[in-house]
Design a protein around this motif. Structure first.
Motif, PDB file in Angstrom:
ATOM      1  N   UNK A  29     -31.257 -25.051  38.974  1.00 14.32           N
ATOM      2  CA  UNK A  29     -32.309 -24.067  38.711  1.00 14.32           C
ATOM      3  C   UNK A  29     -32.678 -24.060  37.228  1.00 14.32           C
ATOM      4  N   UNK A  30     -31.668 -24.158  36.371  1.00 14.93           N
ATOM      5  CA  UNK A  30     -31.890 -24.170  34.922  1.00 14.93           C
ATOM      6  C   UNK A  30     -30.817 -25.045  34.281  1.00 14.93           C
ATOM      7  N   UNK A  31     -31.209 -26.236  33.815  1.00 13.06           N
ATOM      8  CA  UNK A  31     -30.222 -27.162  33.259  1.00 13.06           C
ATOM      9  C   UNK A  31     -30.263 -27.228  31.739  1.00 13.06           C
ATOM     10  N   UNK A  32     -30.917 -26.274  31.100  1.00 13.52           N
ATOM     11  CA  UNK A  32     -30.958 -26.272  29.637  1.00 13.52           C
ATOM     12  C   UNK A  32     -29.587 -25.922  29.078  1.00 13.52           C
ATOM     13  N   UNK A  33     -29.271 -26.490  27.933  1.00 14.73           N
ATOM     14  CA  UNK A  33     -28.012 -26.185  27.251  1.00 14.73           C
ATOM     15  C   UNK A  33     -26.867 -27.095  27.604  1.00 14.73           C
ATOM     16  N   UNK A  34     -27.017 -27.933  28.605  1.00 16.09           N
ATOM     17  CA  UNK A  34     -25.937 -28.838  29.008  1.00 16.09           C
ATOM     18  C   UNK A  34     -26.122 -30.175  28.298  1.00 16.09           C
ATOM     19  N   UNK A  35     -25.591 -30.287  27.088  1.00 17.01           N
ATOM     20  CA  UNK A  35     -25.772 -31.466  26.262  1.00 17.01           C
ATOM     21  C   UNK A  35     -24.513 -32.333  26.252  1.00 17.01           C
ATOM     22  N   UNK A  36     -24.704 -33.619  26.391  1.00 19.08           N
ATOM     23  CA  UNK A  36     -23.578 -34.548  26.381  1.00 19.08           C
ATOM     24  C   UNK A  36     -23.000 -34.657  24.974  1.00 19.08           C
ATOM     25  N   UNK A  37     -21.676 -34.691  24.902  1.00 22.49           N
ATOM     26  CA  UNK A  37     -20.988 -34.806  23.612  1.00 22.49           C
ATOM     27  C   UNK A  37     -19.642 -35.474  23.830  1.00 22.49           C
ATOM     28  N   UNK A  38     -19.127 -36.080  22.777  1.00 19.07           N
ATOM     29  CA  UNK A  38     -17.809 -36.716  22.810  1.00 19.07           C
ATOM     30  C   UNK A  38     -16.926 -36.013  21.786  1.00 19.07           C
ATOM     31  N   UNK A  39     -15.748 -35.601  22.218  1.00 19.18           N
ATOM     32  CA  UNK A  39     -14.808 -34.943  21.316  1.00 19.18           C
ATOM     33  C   UNK A  39     -13.482 -35.690  21.316  1.00 19.18           C
ATOM     34  N   UNK A  40     -12.795 -35.686  20.169  1.00 23.28           N
ATOM     35  CA  UNK A  40     -11.507 -36.370  20.038  1.00 23.28           C
ATOM     36  C   UNK A  40     -10.458 -35.405  19.517  1.00 23.28           C
ATOM     37  N   UNK A  41      -9.251 -35.553  20.037  1.00 30.90           N
ATOM     38  CA  UNK A  41      -8.111 -34.739  19.608  1.00 30.90           C
ATOM     39  C   UNK A  41      -6.880 -35.624  19.630  1.00 30.90           C
ATOM     40  N   UNK A  42      -6.578 -36.212  18.463  1.00 34.08           N
ATOM     41  CA  UNK A  42      -5.456 -37.142  18.405  1.00 34.08           C
ATOM     42  C   UNK A  42      -5.737 -38.376  19.243  1.00 34.08           C
ATOM     43  N   UNK A  43      -4.860 -38.641  20.191  1.00 29.58           N
ATOM     44  CA  UNK A  43      -5.029 -39.820  21.050  1.00 29.58           C
ATOM     45  C   UNK A  43      -5.800 -39.485  22.321  1.00 29.58           C
ATOM     46  N   UNK A  44      -6.360 -38.285  22.392  1.00 29.54           N
ATOM     47  CA  UNK A  44      -7.151 -37.887  23.557  1.00 29.54           C
ATOM     48  C   UNK A  44      -8.635 -37.878  23.201  1.00 29.54           C
ATOM     49  N   UNK A  45      -9.450 -38.251  24.164  1.00 28.22           N
ATOM     50  CA  UNK A  45     -10.898 -38.292  23.977  1.00 28.22           C
ATOM     51  C   UNK A  45     -11.561 -37.763  25.242  1.00 28.22           C
ATOM     52  N   UNK A  46     -12.608 -36.956  25.073  1.00 25.88           N
ATOM     53  CA  UNK A  46     -13.308 -36.368  26.218  1.00 25.88           C
ATOM     54  C   UNK A  46     -14.810 -36.522  26.032  1.00 25.88           C
ATOM     55  N   UNK A  47     -15.473 -36.940  27.092  1.00 29.36           N
ATOM     56  CA  UNK A  47     -16.928 -36.939  27.134  1.00 29.36           C
ATOM     57  C   UNK A  47     -17.347 -35.893  28.157  1.00 29.36           C
ATOM     58  N   UNK A  48     -18.222 -34.963  27.736  1.00 28.14           N
ATOM     59  CA  UNK A  48     -18.551 -33.824  28.590  1.00 28.14           C
ATOM     60  C   UNK A  48     -19.956 -33.329  28.272  1.00 28.14           C
ATOM     61  N   UNK A  49     -20.569 -32.686  29.264  1.00 23.08           N
ATOM     62  CA  UNK A  49     -21.870 -32.043  29.032  1.00 23.08           C
ATOM     63  C   UNK A  49     -21.896 -30.617  29.579  1.00 23.08           C
ATOM     64  N   UNK A  50     -20.734 -30.040  29.844  1.00 28.76           N
ATOM     65  CA  UNK A  50     -20.672 -28.692  30.393  1.00 28.76           C
ATOM     66  C   UNK A  50     -20.762 -28.640  31.898  1.00 28.76           C
ATOM     67  N   UNK A  51     -21.143 -29.766  32.507  1.00 32.96           N
ATOM     68  CA  UNK A  51     -21.201 -29.866  33.964  1.00 32.96           C
ATOM     69  C   UNK A  51     -20.173 -30.858  34.493  1.00 32.96           C
ATOM     70  N   UNK A  52     -19.946 -31.891  33.720  1.00 32.80           N
ATOM     71  CA  UNK A  52     -19.005 -32.956  34.067  1.00 32.80           C
ATOM     72  C   UNK A  52     -18.156 -33.242  32.849  1.00 32.80           C
ATOM     73  N   UNK A  53     -16.877 -33.482  33.082  1.00 35.12           N
ATOM     74  CA  UNK A  53     -15.970 -33.822  31.997  1.00 35.12           C
ATOM     75  C   UNK A  53     -15.105 -34.999  32.423  1.00 35.12           C
ATOM     76  N   UNK A  54     -15.040 -36.006  31.563  1.00 31.22           N
ATOM     77  CA  UNK A  54     -14.175 -37.156  31.836  1.00 31.22           C
ATOM     78  C   UNK A  54     -13.313 -37.370  30.601  1.00 31.22           C
TER      79      UNK A  54
END
Length: 717
Positions: A29-54
């Motif tokens: 209905x409203x998909x604004x604000x869901x922006x893809x981003x990559x974050x790192x924390x030590x040896x961990x890395x996450x790609x997420x957009x607020x809807x999906x996280x890997x």
């Protein structure tokens, strides 16, 4: 200090509240604000957009350890598997991954520190992040609902091998995550700087140990349900089914015998996803060369509801294949005689049509690249363009015999024949097939044609020839034909050509496919065709957007049926002509109006002008998603509802009456996906709007009278 603490607490509360709201916000209905981003924390890395996280761990080797649907909170992974599996020079290697997980039914983060890599695998070296690059460099020239290439982030992992024979070989695993949709694309590339040729036999570009959909003590892989919460589609599809799931050639749900705690006695629960082409790749990469795998799109679903899942799939196409939202208004002319072509161009300009396709049976030959033929159609194209009309044509590839030398060679008999759909077909890798693609591109570029309608090829055909220059033999024949065909469509797309094709090449640049129909039905009486066409539209728009499918309206006799089956003379069948146009344009589905003309009298011309003017007024909403209300059955009303929460018109319902008497009904319009939640302003046709309060199911109950064998429409604001 106390004030600062209070302000900090308030700011924290507002942040938490905003986060909770974002999590509750329905992206459909409203998909604004869901922006893809990559974050790192030590040896961990996450790609997420607020809807999906890997999520990934990067040591001792890179591995995917988390795959979540953030809307539903579901975790898709139960175990760590390799990032990919490739067979090079006849030997199979894993890419990335970790080993030693104590339990395959679930993964505890605490176990990761004790899990090991295998030195025989390709090992993680580095990673990069950049904006998602365009896959097809589409530049919209026509009206389109979405004119934007998909925004997002691309994460690339680089792997190398310690095996001496693989020195100089790099494997790059790419993830593309898009803004505003729970969709990730995964593909890999192989770079060969080894100094010697590298044989790529097979590439499995995705391996996921998923949570099982159901548990049963007894049951085989093909008997049990596969996970409903993930939809897979790759750009390697064929078979002319007109449906993505039936055209798919790469998605494989398998048993996982290492999962020893599953309920199934024989360990045959379908809970292991692998993506690869069945026939393999079997090509050679020259020194300094590279290879790119198929592109696999993984869409996370949060429901069992068919409509909602279809809406998600349609949103996927609008995002990653925005060219499919183009939808020019065209007709099919059954002649290539210059005088008749100019006449239909004039009719199109007079009625608001936007293009002419020289149909099958028109005697257009795009393989004829002689100067005279090029000159003839260049002059016609110039005439069309002077009147702002597109011109294009039909070309047959398959279902024809060329020669023993150029036809597909049946691997069973070693003789010409054995094509996928029976009989003979040319091989795209033959001299004739390669020349065919070159001739079509030359013809289009020299004449200025705007539309290409291709009947075939169907590169699922396996060819056992060892003399065709486009492939070495049977093993690489399917892959190389597919690569040639997809490259051809991408190139045409980037030239600005609109492409109708009979197979599922949307992800490589084509625009439209048949909505799905039986051709012999157009020999039936007109009143039967009207209802059958509405069924076809209804059935063909669960997964496809309206602009992705074409219908068919034969103005003259097609397969037979005589006068009762045809619309010509048009002036004598205005009621049927109007009904057919309105149900197609009312669905946003373009039909191939195949015949010699669009109108034959002033009255017919006025009718066509009226319908096209109406369509263009509501074009935006008519090309948006369809909510299926009631399928045509000839017994009661049927209809569809377009929904667009971002548009001027939030919805438009098309309602039809197949009976010979008027009918009055109270219709429940489901308005959730229009974005309206409490009240709606609804008018019938161009009448005065009325206010309706929505019930707890987001429905407006509207009483309407539909004329006998006619239609009406409702506009929701």
């Amino acid at each position: 200090m106390m004030i600062q603490k209070k302000l900090a607490l308030i700011a924290g509360y507002l942040l938490v509240s905003a986060t909770c709201f974002a999590q509750r916000q329905d992206w459909l209905v409203n998909n604004t604000g869901y922006k893809a981003a990559v974050s790192e924390n030590g040896s961990n890395l996450t790609i997420s957009n607020g809807l999906l996280s890997r999520g990934f761990v990067l040591g001792p080797n890179a591995a995917c350890i988390d795959f979540r649907n953030l809307s539903s909170g579901e975790q898709l992974l139960r175990a760590v598997k390799p990032e990919a599996r490739i067979t090079l020079n006849g030997k199979t290697f894993n890419v990335g991954g970790l080993y030693g997980q104590p339990q395959q039914a679930y993964l505890l983060p605490a176990w990761l520190k004790d899990m090991k890599n295998d030195v025989a695998d390709f090992q993680y070296v580095s990673h990069t992040v950049k904006p998602v690059p365009p896959y097809v460099h589409w530049k919209p020239k026509l009206w389109a609902l979405n004119r934007q290439q998909p925004p997002g982030k691309m994460l690339t992992f680089t792997y190398t091998s310690g095996q001496p024979e693989l020195k100089g070989v790099r494997v790059l695993v790419h993830y593309e995550l898009y803004d505003g949709i729970p969709l990730v694309c995964k593909w890999l590339s192989i770079e060969n700087t080894s100094g010697t040729a590298l044989q790529v036999n097979q590439v499995v570009n995705e391996v996921l140990a998923t949570v099982e959909e159901e548990s049963a003590v007894v049951g085989e892989v093909n008997q049990m349900a596969t996970p409903h919460n993930i939809y897979i589609e790759s750009n390697y599809a064929f078979n002319n089914a007109m449906k993505a799931n039936l055209s798919d050639q790469t998605t494989h749900w398998k048993a996982d015998s290492t999962y020893r705690s599953q309920v199934n006695y024989n360990y045959t629960t379908p809970c292991l996803l692998e993506v690869y082409p069945v026939q393999g790749v079997n090509i050679s990469i020259a020194p300094g060369g590279n290879y790119s795998s198929i592109r696999t799109y993984e869409l996370l679903l949060d429901s069992y509801d068919r409509e909602r899942n279809g809406l998600a799939q349609r949103a996927m196409y609008r995002t990653i294949a925005p060219w499919t939202t183009q939808n020019p208004i065209f007709m099919h002319l059954v002649s290539s005689d210059p005088e008749r072509v100019r006449s239909i161009i004039d009719q199109c300009a007079a009625t608001g049509y936007e293009g002419v396709i020289l149909s099958f049976g028109s005697n257009l030959n795009m393989e004829d690249t002689s100067a005279a033929n090029i000159r003839k159609f260049k002059e016609l194209t110039d005439y069309a363009h002077a009147k702002n009309i597109l011109l294009g044509g039909y070309s047959l590839f398959s279902s024809r015999r060329i020669s023993d030398e150029d036809d597909v060679i049946d691997p069973k008999t070693g003789k010409p024949g054995g094509a996928m759909f029976g009989g003979h077909a040319p091989c795209l890798g033959s001299k004739w097939g390669i020349a065919y693609l070159q001739k079509i591109k030359y013809f289009i570029s020299r004449t200025g044609f705007d539309i290409f309608e291709n009947d075939g090829p169907y590169p699922g055909d396996l060819c056992a020839s060892t003399t065709h220059p486009g492939h070495k033999g049977l093993d690489d024949s399917q892959w190389t034909q597919m690569e040639q065909q997809k490259k051809f469509y991408r190139e045409l797309n980037e030239m600005g050509i609109y492409i109708n094709a009979p197979d599922w090449y949307f992800l490589d640049g084509t625009h439209k496919i048949a909505v799905g129909y039986r051709e012999t039905n157009f020999s039936l009486p007109r009143e039967q065709q009207v209802i059958l066409n509405r069924q076809n539209i209804y059935d063909g728009t669960w997964e496809k957007t309206p602009s992705m499918g074409w219908g068919f309206v034969p103005l003259t006799q097609y397969h037979g049926g005589g006068a009762e089956a045809t619309l010509e003379p048009l002036k004598d069948h205005l009621h049927a002509y109007e009904n057919l146009m309105m149900q197609y344009y009312g669905a946003g589905v373009q039909a191939c109006y195949r015949g010699p003309r669009l109108y034959d009298t002033d009255a017919t011309k006025a009718l066509v002008q009226k319908v096209i003017s109406w369509y263009k007024k509501y074009r935006g909403i008519l090309n948006t998603d369809i909510i299926h209300l009631r399928r045509a059955d000839g017994r009661d009303w049927d209809g569809i509802l377009h929904a667009d929460p971002k548009g001027k018109y939030k919805g438009l319902a098309m309602l039809y009456n197949p009976l010979t008497t008027p009918m009055t009904r109270e219709v429940a319009l489901p308005l959730y996906y229009t974005g309206l939640d409490k009240q709606a302003s609804i008018r019938e046709k161009e009448g005065a709007p009325q206010k309706y309060t929505l019930n707890r199911q987001y429905e407006a109950l509207v009483k309407v009278t539909i004329p006998a064998q006619g239609y009406t429409w409702l506009v929701i604001e």
